[in-house]
Design a protein around this motif. Structure first.
Motif, PDB file in Angstrom:
ATOM      1  N   ALA A   1     141.873  62.748  67.732  1.00 54.91           N
ATOM      2  CA  ALA A   1     142.981  63.172  66.870  1.00 54.91           C
ATOM      3  C   ALA A   1     144.227  63.393  67.712  1.00 54.91           C
ATOM      4  CB  ALA A   1     142.617  64.449  66.115  1.00 54.91           C
ATOM      5  N   THR A   2     145.313  63.709  67.039  1.00 53.38           N
ATOM      6  CA  THR A   2     146.567  64.063  67.689  1.00 53.38           C
ATOM      7  C   THR A   2     147.349  65.001  66.779  1.00 53.38           C
ATOM      8  OG1 THR A   2     148.642  63.199  68.611  1.00 53.38           O
ATOM      9  CG2 THR A   2     147.712  62.020  66.725  1.00 53.38           C
ATOM     10  N   PHE A   3     148.185  65.816  67.367  1.00 54.31           N
ATOM     11  CA  PHE A   3     149.145  66.599  66.601  1.00 54.31           C
ATOM     12  C   PHE A   3     150.444  65.832  66.406  1.00 54.31           C
ATOM     13  CE2 PHE A   3     146.427  70.175  67.883  1.00 54.31           C
ATOM     14  CZ  PHE A   3     146.387  70.908  66.707  1.00 54.31           C
ATOM     15  N   GLY A   4     150.488  64.601  66.903  1.00 56.18           N
ATOM     16  CA  GLY A   4     151.686  63.787  66.751  1.00 56.18           C
ATOM     17  C   GLY A   4     152.758  64.084  67.768  1.00 56.18           C
ATOM     18  N   SER A   5     152.411  64.847  68.788  1.00 58.47           N
ATOM     19  CA  SER A   5     153.373  65.246  69.815  1.00 58.47           C
ATOM     20  C   SER A   5     152.623  65.432  71.126  1.00 58.47           C
ATOM     21  CB  SER A   5     154.059  66.564  69.415  1.00 58.47           C
ATOM     22  OG  SER A   5     154.641  67.205  70.535  1.00 58.47           O
ATOM     23  N   ASN A   6     153.115  64.784  72.185  1.00 55.13           N
ATOM     24  CA  ASN A   6     152.463  64.948  73.487  1.00 55.13           C
ATOM     25  C   ASN A   6     152.460  66.400  73.941  1.00 55.13           C
ATOM     26  OD1 ASN A   6     152.084  62.217  73.547  1.00 55.13           O
ATOM     27  ND2 ASN A   6     153.388  61.828  75.327  1.00 55.13           N
ATOM     28  N   SER A   7     153.544  67.117  73.665  1.00 58.71           N
ATOM     29  CA  SER A   7     153.618  68.502  74.131  1.00 58.71           C
ATOM     30  C   SER A   7     152.624  69.394  73.396  1.00 58.71           C
ATOM     31  CB  SER A   7     155.046  69.044  73.972  1.00 58.71           C
ATOM     32  OG  SER A   7     155.426  69.079  72.604  1.00 58.71           O
ATOM     33  N   VAL A   8     152.426  69.158  72.086  1.00 55.95           N
ATOM     34  CA  VAL A   8     151.466  69.968  71.339  1.00 55.95           C
ATOM     35  C   VAL A   8     150.041  69.565  71.699  1.00 55.95           C
ATOM     36  CG1 VAL A   8     150.751  70.760  69.065  1.00 55.95           C
ATOM     37  CG2 VAL A   8     153.152  70.232  69.492  1.00 55.95           C
ATOM     38  N   ASP A   9     149.796  68.264  71.838  1.00 57.20           N
ATOM     39  CA  ASP A   9     148.481  67.825  72.298  1.00 57.20           C
ATOM     40  C   ASP A   9     148.165  68.419  73.675  1.00 57.20           C
ATOM     41  OD1 ASP A   9     148.154  66.347  70.010  1.00 57.20           O
ATOM     42  OD2 ASP A   9     148.522  64.398  70.960  1.00 57.20           O
ATOM     43  N   SER A  10     149.168  68.458  74.541  1.00 59.96           N
ATOM     44  CA  SER A  10     148.967  69.035  75.874  1.00 59.96           C
ATOM     45  C   SER A  10     148.623  70.517  75.783  1.00 59.96           C
ATOM     46  CB  SER A  10     150.224  68.840  76.727  1.00 59.96           C
ATOM     47  OG  SER A  10     150.441  67.478  77.015  1.00 59.96           O
ATOM     48  N   GLN A  11     149.249  71.225  74.844  1.00 57.31           N
ATOM     49  CA  GLN A  11     148.908  72.635  74.661  1.00 57.31           C
ATOM     50  C   GLN A  11     147.446  72.785  74.243  1.00 57.31           C
ATOM     51  OE1 GLN A  11     149.437  76.174  71.478  1.00 57.31           O
ATOM     52  NE2 GLN A  11     151.202  74.791  71.626  1.00 57.31           N
TER      53      GLN A  11
ATOM     54  N   VAL B   1     143.179  55.401  82.431  1.00 58.36           N
ATOM     55  CA  VAL B   1     143.743  56.630  82.982  1.00 58.36           C
ATOM     56  C   VAL B   1     144.660  57.257  81.938  1.00 58.36           C
ATOM     57  CG1 VAL B   1     143.621  55.809  85.367  1.00 58.36           C
ATOM     58  CG2 VAL B   1     145.713  55.436  84.048  1.00 58.36           C
ATOM     59  N   VAL B   2     144.828  58.559  82.036  1.00 53.67           N
ATOM     60  CA  VAL B   2     145.701  59.275  81.106  1.00 53.67           C
ATOM     61  C   VAL B   2     147.133  58.760  81.273  1.00 53.67           C
ATOM     62  CG1 VAL B   2     146.604  61.536  80.467  1.00 53.67           C
ATOM     63  CG2 VAL B   2     144.195  61.301  81.134  1.00 53.67           C
ATOM     64  N   PRO B   3     147.790  58.401  80.183  1.00 54.68           N
ATOM     65  CA  PRO B   3     149.134  57.827  80.291  1.00 54.68           C
ATOM     66  C   PRO B   3     150.193  58.865  80.625  1.00 54.68           C
ATOM     67  CG  PRO B   3     148.535  58.105  77.993  1.00 54.68           C
ATOM     68  CD  PRO B   3     147.312  58.454  78.791  1.00 54.68           C
ATOM     69  N   ALA B   4     151.388  58.395  80.898  1.00 50.84           N
ATOM     70  CA  ALA B   4     152.515  59.283  81.180  1.00 50.84           C
ATOM     71  C   ALA B   4     152.786  60.191  79.995  1.00 50.84           C
ATOM     72  CB  ALA B   4     153.761  58.463  81.525  1.00 50.84           C
ATOM     73  N   GLY B   5     153.316  61.367  80.289  1.00 52.36           N
ATOM     74  CA  GLY B   5     153.639  62.321  79.246  1.00 52.36           C
ATOM     75  C   GLY B   5     152.682  63.478  79.153  1.00 52.36           C
ATOM     76  N   PHE B   6     151.642  63.483  80.020  1.00 50.12           N
ATOM     77  CA  PHE B   6     150.658  64.556  80.032  1.00 50.12           C
ATOM     78  C   PHE B   6     150.508  65.118  81.442  1.00 50.12           C
ATOM     79  CE2 PHE B   6     149.578  61.805  76.511  1.00 50.12           C
ATOM     80  CZ  PHE B   6     149.335  62.706  75.485  1.00 50.12           C
ATOM     81  N   GLU B   7     150.056  66.358  81.541  1.00 50.27           N
ATOM     82  CA  GLU B   7     149.807  66.968  82.848  1.00 50.27           C
ATOM     83  C   GLU B   7     148.775  66.168  83.640  1.00 50.27           C
ATOM     84  OE1 GLU B   7     151.031  69.782  84.345  1.00 50.27           O
ATOM     85  OE2 GLU B   7     152.465  70.157  82.739  1.00 50.27           O
TER      86      GLU B   7
ATOM     87  N   GLY C   1     151.243  74.396  80.949  1.00 43.39           N
ATOM     88  CA  GLY C   1     151.043  73.628  82.170  1.00 43.39           C
ATOM     89  C   GLY C   1     149.907  74.215  82.975  1.00 43.39           C
ATOM     90  N   TYR C   2     149.801  73.758  84.230  1.00 42.48           N
ATOM     91  CA  TYR C   2     148.668  74.105  85.074  1.00 42.48           C
ATOM     92  C   TYR C   2     149.101  74.481  86.483  1.00 42.48           C
ATOM     93  CZ  TYR C   2     145.716  71.658  81.623  1.00 42.48           C
ATOM     94  OH  TYR C   2     145.083  71.248  80.477  1.00 42.48           O
TER      95      TYR C   2
END
Length: 485
Positions: free
Chosen positions: A150-160, A211-217, A381-382
């Motif tokens: 799934a996704t929340f439709g936003s990289n920043s929210v998915d990252s959270q 690999v995890v794409p750009a836009g994520f930690e 973040g981490y």
């Protein structure tokens, strides 16, 4: 009922169920080998292990398994996301996780907490979109199985969401196991992009990997970490959850681990699970094969198959080999057993050492190091630690490199150095390691403050003849061996 946050949760797929079983579960995942080695009366069955099953809503808004299905009837189910009807997908994943039939390997798992994917991601557990920490796992829950994307439709929210899940793994010492997309599907961040969880694919390679794409930690981190032999990643994730449940029961009951606090760490569970992966033909983590850097790689695992196929026999050997504590100095080291693990703390700039002695050729050697990345306050973040792993010769108390021509006489293929800058696993896999003395060198170099817990698991071939007096092959001499006599 559905649960809502200030964000929109877009369920992409429940990782569609396939009725095909790609082979025999017990054979493909090491259960038959474990039975042959220690006896059917000694194998773990998942007894006493509490698990969480997170499922996508169906079109009719159901997320629960059929509690009356003969393969799962009589177990205790707690539905954490409200009332539900039957989801065939949830039923079939459940059969792999805790079923009585031929589809699974952990039939005595009896307590299952069931969540909808949206509820689990929002106010039933992770609490995405709130100012609260993730909830505490209910009771003695040991793992969550996520057979959905799934996704929340936003990289920043998915990252959270990923950060919250990683925090939960680190804080509560649980395992979170996440399916990747099936072939032809769309890669999604939730939940296989997590640092501290375990991403799962298929032994036949028909899943999304990379690999995890750009836009994520986690940009550049490899996934999946492990695979299983099933017809869909949903069912494969259920199988890996079952293997994990067997390891948890073993941890709580085996004499070599049952009183060891460090055995309860999720780092330990992850290291033992992954170190035991079966490396099928064609597996490679692309080590340099010649020249001055022969034996190095910055790609810890195979680009498609991760560490290989989940194997309870091999992981059981790693776990029940027990803890062998590493040293901060390479001098005066005692010899570690051929299977085992260590979990401890390492500071920036520090090194840890473990010595091995081979009296005969080792046809394959698997060593895996893992650690958690720490979620920052607010889950934005981490704090990222970077550890590396290297196997060296041990000459008169001194480690010497096997990189380049120095390793030509020591091993035929594989890697003696794993030095990824983005993954939080490092993996050594060697073929034909020559007899001799060796030392494992675990090092840390990063800008993160404070110590970091690491866990390393290893599996060398058993010594010919095994442990004297160990008649059931479980690595220890105890009353069960006397009963055989």
């Amino acid at each position: 009922m559905r649960h809502h946050s200030i964000y929109t949760f877009i369920l992409v797929s429940p990782l569609v169920y396939s009725s095909s079983l790609m082979g025999d579960v017990g054979t493909d995942h090491g259960l038959d080998a474990l039975i042959a080695r220690i006896g059917i009366d000694n194998i773990p069955t998942g007894a006493g292990v509490q698990v969480g099953q997170v499922e996508a809503h169906t079109a009719s808004d159901h997320y629960g398994p059929d509690v009356n299905d003969p393969d799962i009837a009589g177990k205790t189910f707690t539905f954490r996301s409200g009332a539900t009807g039957i989801s065939n997908h949830a039923t079939n994943v459940g059969k792999r996780m805790y079923g009585y039939g031929n589809a699974g390997i952990a039939p005595d798992v009896d307590s299952i907490d069931v969540y909808s994917a949206e509820g689990w991601a929002t106010n039933n557990y992770l609490n995405v979109g709130s100012g609260s920490n993730p909830s505490s796992p209910p009771g003695n829950l040991e793992l969550f199985n996520n057979s959905w994307i799934a996704t929340f439709g936003s990289n920043s929210v998915d990252s959270q969401a990923l950060c919250r899940a990683d925090w939960s793994v680190d804080t509560h010492n649980i395992m979170i196991l996440n399916g990747t997309s099936n072939e032809g599907g769309e890669p999604m961040a939730l939940m296989s992009y997590g640092f501290n969880s375990v991403s799962v694919g298929l032994t036949d390679g028909t899943h999304i990997s990379g690999v995890v794409p750009a836009g994520f930690e986690q940009t550049g981190m490899q996934y999946p970490l492990i695979v299983a032999t099933q017809g869909s990643t949903s069912n494969a994730t259920g199988i890996v959850s079952a293997v994990t449940a067997l390891l948890v029961e073993t941890r709580e009951s085996h004499p070599n681990t049952q009183s060891n606090f460090f055995a309860t760490f999720s780092e330990t569970m992850k290291a033992c699970l992954l170190a035991g992966g079966h490396h099928q033909d064609g597996w490679t983590n692309n080590p340099i094969q010649s020249g001055v850097n022969r034996g190095r790689t910055n790609q810890p695992i195979d680009a498609v198959f991760g560490v290989g196929t989940a194997n309870i026999d091999k992981s059981y050997q790693v776990l029940t080999g027990g803890q062998f504590v590493s040293s901060t100095t390479p001098s005066g080291l005692e010899v570690a057993p051929n299977a085992g693990w260590d979990t401890g703390a390492i500071s920036n700039g520090q090194r840890k050492y473990i010595r091995f002695t081979l009296t005969e050729l080792a046809n394959e050697v698997s060593i895996l190091l893992t650690w958690h990345q720490k979620a920052n306050a607010g889950f934005g973040g981490y704090s990222v630690a970077n550890l590396d792993l290297e196997l060296k010769r041990y000459n008169n108390g001194k480690p010497t490199s096997l990189v380049g021509d120095a390793g030509l006489s020591a091993f035929s293929s594989g890697n003696v150095v794993s030095e990824s800058e983005v993954d939080n696993v490092e993996h050594l896999y060697l073929r034909d390691l020559a007899p001799g003395d060796y030392v494992l060198d675990i090092s840390r170099s990063d800008s993160a403050t404070g110590s970091r817990v690491f866990s390393v698991g290893w599996l060398f071939p058993e010594l010919e003849g095994g442990v004297p007096g160990d008649l059931n092959g479980d690595g220890i001499v105890e009353v069960n061996d006397l009963l055989i006599i």
